[in-house]
Design a protein around this motif. Structure first.
Motif, short mmCIF file in Angstrom:
data_model
loop_
_atom_site.label_atom_id
_atom_site.label_comp_id
_atom_site.label_asym_id
_atom_site.label_seq_id
_atom_site.Cartn_x
_atom_site.Cartn_y
_atom_site.Cartn_z
N GLY A 94 -9.15 9.07 -1.06
CA GLY A 94 -9.14 10.01 -2.17
C GLY A 94 -7.79 10.25 -2.81
O GLY A 94 -7.69 11.04 -3.74
N SER A 95 -6.75 9.59 -2.35
CA SER A 95 -5.40 9.85 -2.84
C SER A 95 -5.16 9.30 -4.25
O SER A 95 -4.26 9.75 -4.95
N GLY A 96 -5.95 8.30 -4.64
CA GLY A 96 -5.72 7.65 -5.93
C GLY A 96 -4.57 6.65 -5.88
O GLY A 96 -4.26 6.01 -6.88
N ASP A 97 -3.95 6.49 -4.73
CA ASP A 97 -2.78 5.61 -4.59
C ASP A 97 -3.20 4.21 -4.17
O ASP A 97 -3.08 3.80 -3.02
N LEU A 98 -3.70 3.45 -5.16
CA LEU A 98 -4.16 2.09 -4.89
C LEU A 98 -3.01 1.13 -4.61
O LEU A 98 -3.19 0.13 -3.92
N ALA A 99 -1.83 1.45 -5.10
CA ALA A 99 -0.67 0.61 -4.80
C ALA A 99 -0.33 0.71 -3.31
O ALA A 99 -0.01 -0.29 -2.67
N ALA A 100 -0.39 1.92 -2.75
CA ALA A 100 -0.15 2.09 -1.31
C ALA A 100 -1.21 1.36 -0.50
O ALA A 100 -0.90 0.72 0.50
N CYS A 101 -2.45 1.43 -0.95
CA CYS A 101 -3.53 0.70 -0.29
C CYS A 101 -3.22 -0.79 -0.28
O CYS A 101 -3.35 -1.45 0.75
N HIS A 102 -2.81 -1.31 -1.41
CA HIS A 102 -2.49 -2.73 -1.50
C HIS A 102 -1.37 -3.10 -0.52
O HIS A 102 -1.43 -4.14 0.14
N ARG A 103 -0.36 -2.25 -0.40
CA ARG A 103 0.73 -2.51 0.55
C ARG A 103 0.20 -2.53 1.99
O ARG A 103 0.57 -3.39 2.78
N LEU A 104 -0.67 -1.59 2.33
CA LEU A 104 -1.24 -1.55 3.68
C LEU A 104 -2.10 -2.77 3.98
O LEU A 104 -2.09 -3.29 5.09
N MET A 105 -2.85 -3.22 2.99
CA MET A 105 -3.77 -4.32 3.21
C MET A 105 -3.07 -5.68 3.33
O MET A 105 -3.72 -6.69 3.55
#
Length: 157
Positions: A94-105
């Motif tokens: 729910g954070s809206g931080d898809l860039a952070a998601c991409h970094r984690l993935m």
């Protein structure tokens, strides 16, 4: 504590710490490198084998890297692509931080690159209202233009 439970706890703790780092401007650029190093360690421990041309085998290999295959089911295999979900609660939900998601993935992408496969998050828990990530795994040698990563999409609310 069982080995499986210990592994889930360690995985969850590392995920939480990494998610925090992925959202911190000073250290976020280092997160993909850390995730790739963690993936290399995981590959040495787990060592699953998969034929890069077999989508179902690639999906099973990805599941074997995770602490529990029940939390990362392969939901279907169509043509040359395994589709699955990540059901464990993500710290970015729910954070809206898809860039952070991409970094984690970068972790999952590195795991599957070793098998000659491309790993794509199609829908992320970081998106508001999304509770389950949707992923796709396909041989890297196959066309992948139809697999649009979540961090490149702007969805209507």
């Amino acid at each position: 504590m069982s080995a499986r439970r210990w592994e889930k706890n360690v995985f969850g703790a590392l995920l939480g710490l990494s998610a925090g780092a992925a959202r911190t401007p000073v250290v976020s650029a280092a997160v993909p490198s850390f995730m790739r190093a963690l993936a290399a360690l995981t590959r040495r421990i787990r060592r699953p084998r998969a034929d890069a041309g077999d989508a179902a085998a690639l999906g099973r290999a990805w599941q074997r890297y995770m602490p529990s295959p029940h939390l990362v089911p392969i939901t279907r295999v169509e043509r040359a692509t395994a589709y699955g979900q990540i059901r464990m609660r993500c710290p970015l939900r729910g954070s809206g931080d898809l860039a952070a998601c991409h970094r984690l993935m970068a972790y999952d992408r590195a795991l599957m690159a070793e098998h000659g496969a491309r790993f794509v998050v199609l829908r992320s828990q970081a998106e508001p209202g999304v509770e389950v990530c949707e992923i796709a795994i396909r041989a890297a040698s196959s066309a992948h233009d139809d697999l649009v990563p979540a961090h490149r999409l702007v969805r209507a609310a």
